[in-house]
Design an enzyme around this catalytic site. Structure first.
Site, PDB file in Angstrom:
ATOM      1  N   GLY A 189       0.789  -1.229   0.000  1.00 50.98           N
ATOM      2  CA  GLY A 189       0.000   0.000   0.000  1.00 50.98           C
ATOM      3  C   GLY A 189       0.818   1.274   0.000  1.00 50.98           C
ATOM      4  O   GLY A 189       0.496   2.237  -0.702  1.00 50.98           O
ATOM      5  N   CYS A 313      15.463   0.675   2.079  1.00 50.76           N
ATOM      6  CA  CYS A 313      15.455  -0.265   3.194  1.00 50.76           C
ATOM      7  C   CYS A 313      16.870  -0.472   3.725  1.00 50.76           C
ATOM      8  O   CYS A 313      17.055  -0.858   4.858  1.00 50.76           O
ATOM      9  CB  CYS A 313      14.871  -1.598   2.758  1.00 50.76           C
ATOM     10  SG  CYS A 313      13.234  -1.405   2.062  1.00 50.76           S
TER      11      CYS A 313
HETATM   12  N1  PLP Z   1       9.330  -5.405  -2.645  1.00 55.78           N
HETATM   13  C1  PLP Z   1       9.804  -4.302  -3.222  1.00 55.78           C
HETATM   14  C2  PLP Z   1      10.209  -4.339  -4.668  1.00 55.78           C
HETATM   15  C3  PLP Z   1       9.934  -3.121  -2.495  1.00 55.78           C
HETATM   16  O1  PLP Z   1      10.416  -2.031  -3.085  1.00 55.78           O
HETATM   17  C4  PLP Z   1       9.548  -3.123  -1.127  1.00 55.78           C
HETATM   18  C5  PLP Z   1       9.708  -1.909  -0.307  1.00 55.78           C
HETATM   19  O2  PLP Z   1      10.772  -1.405  -0.120  1.00 55.78           O
HETATM   20  C6  PLP Z   1       9.053  -4.304  -0.564  1.00 55.78           C
HETATM   21  C7  PLP Z   1       8.961  -5.425  -1.359  1.00 55.78           C
HETATM   22  C8  PLP Z   1       8.621  -4.371   0.869  1.00 55.78           C
HETATM   23  O3  PLP Z   1       7.384  -3.712   1.032  1.00 55.78           O
HETATM   24  P1  PLP Z   1       6.754  -3.425   2.452  1.00 55.78           P
HETATM   25  O4  PLP Z   1       7.419  -2.205   2.967  1.00 55.78           O
HETATM   26  O5  PLP Z   1       5.294  -3.208   2.179  1.00 55.78           O
HETATM   27  O6  PLP Z   1       6.965  -4.612   3.315  1.00 55.78           O
END
Ligand code: PLP
Length: 372
Positions: A189, A313
């Site tokens: 989201g 991240c």
């Molecule tokens: N997959 C991708 C390609 C992403 O860019 C991210 C977010 O950084 C995620 C997964 C993880 O998403 P969430 O923050 O909703 O756990």
């Protein structure tokens, strides 16, 4: 503040949030409760499920709400892989996909990318083994913006199922799950203007029924825990207007390209990363020779710009971006990575402002480095 970090989190869609707040205020209840307020909350969740399903072109019953893409990836992998199973995963997947494979004890084989971060169906097909149980490949790469030929990869590895992370593609380019030919897919989201803390797993009928969270019967027993009604309703509202979002992102392409061209012309040692022939319109990944991204980021922050070095991240940690390493860059070069990701509100004025500010900031840092 000028926000150029939309791939990390998109700014909240205020209209979607307004609807969500009004909905939970009118039905301040648990969707599992049988009283009238509970039934209203349940109806709101199911309406949102339909909105998401329409946006993805799937059936509502094929969707499970989760806390985000990370959890959805874990749920998908837990459902499709058992300990010891062979899994093929692209070298540029999000850490959550790899983490999910490690958690179930899969035998992981990484499919490398080339120097532009590209992946081919043949690269996956070549590594298939009789015991391969899953192929994991994303539709759009979060750092590079690269787009991957998921449908072609799925065709090349059939009948082995494919799990596709469409988190970065969703809301930026058209995404229709049936066209991808995958068994499971995930979205998040907060990448499209809903609050963080909500995501979705799409799973083909009968797939991914093994829960990760045990407890209540929510989400047809696939994901225990009271639903995040506010986040789910907001995501549904975003999905109802997703075409506008995709159209706006498409319009960002020329802005992104001008930014890249100007930076290339004005800055020594500018190298762009990724696949110019197949990429998201909003993402610019680059490096400046001899200049660590973690020096540039705080300096630009002081100037009011939000950028990212490597993936969001991983920022905060000084480890080089695994995605840039996968392109074959040295550790030192990978540390030079910067990402500009534009979004719904990005204007020409903001791009011009960046072009006014960024080159002098770079020159200042380079001068200091030369002195020392
Ligand atoms: N997959 C991708 C390609 C992403 O860019 C991210 C977010 O950084 C995620 C997964 C993880 O998403 P969430 O923050 O909703 O756990």
């Amino acid at each position: 503040m000028i926000y150029f970090d939309h791939n990390a989190t998109a700014p909240i869609d205020v209209e979607a949030l307004r609807v969500a707040i009004a909905t939970v205020s009118a039905a301040p209840a648990n969707p599992s409760s049988v009283h009238a307020a509970g039934r209203r909350a349940r109806a709101a969740v199911e309406r949102a499920r339909l909105q998401v399903a329409l946006a993805l072109d799937v059936k509502p019953s094929e969707l499970t709400f989760t806390s985000g893409a990370t959890e959805a990836l874990h749920l998908a992998v837990a459902g499709l892989v058992r300990s010891g199973d062979h899994v093929l995963i692209s070298a540029v997947e999000h850490a959550a996909a790899l983490g999910a494979c490690h958690r179930v004890g899969a035998q992981i084989e990484v499919v490398d990318v080339d120097g532009f971060g590209r992946l081919t169906p043949e690269a996956f097909a070549r590594r298939l083994r009789p015991e391969t149980r899953l192929v994991i490949v994303m539709r759009a790469q979060n750092e590079l913006g690269n787009l991957y030929p998921v449908a072609e990869i799925a065709a090349a590895v059939a009948p082995v199922p494919v799990l596709c992370d469409v988190t970065q593609a969703f809301g930026k380019i058209p995404v229709r799950i049936p066209e991808l030919g995958v068994r499971a897919a995930v979205i998040s989201g907060h990448k499209v203007g809903a609050p963080s803390g909500v995501g979705v797993l799409y799973a083909a009928p009968g797939a991914c029924t093994r829960p990760v969270f045990m407890g209540g019967p929510q989400e047809r027993g696939r994901r225990a825990g009271t639903e995040n009604v506010l986040g789910i309703v907001a995501l549904g509202e975003v999905c109802a207007r997703l075409d506008e979002r995709v159209k706006r992102t498409h319009e960002l392409g020329p802005l992104r390209d001008r930014l890249a061209d100007e930076l290339r012309a004005r800055l020594l040692g500018f190298h762009e990363h990724g696949d110019a022939a197949a990429r998201l319109p909003n993402t610019l990944s680059f490096r400046l020779e001899g200049l660590a991204g973690d020096l540039v980021l705080p300096a630009m922050d002081l100037e009011g710009f939000c950028l990212s070095s490597g993936s969001a991240c991983a920022s905060g940690s000084l480890t080089p971006s695994p995605v840039l390493l996968a392109l074959g860059l040295s550790e030192a070069s990978a540390r030079e990575g910067l990402r500009v990701s534009l979004g719904q509100g990005t204007t020409t004025v903001e791009i011009d402002r960046f072009l006014d500010v960024f080159p002098p900031v770079v020159a200042r840092i380079r001068a200091v480095l030369l002195e020392n």
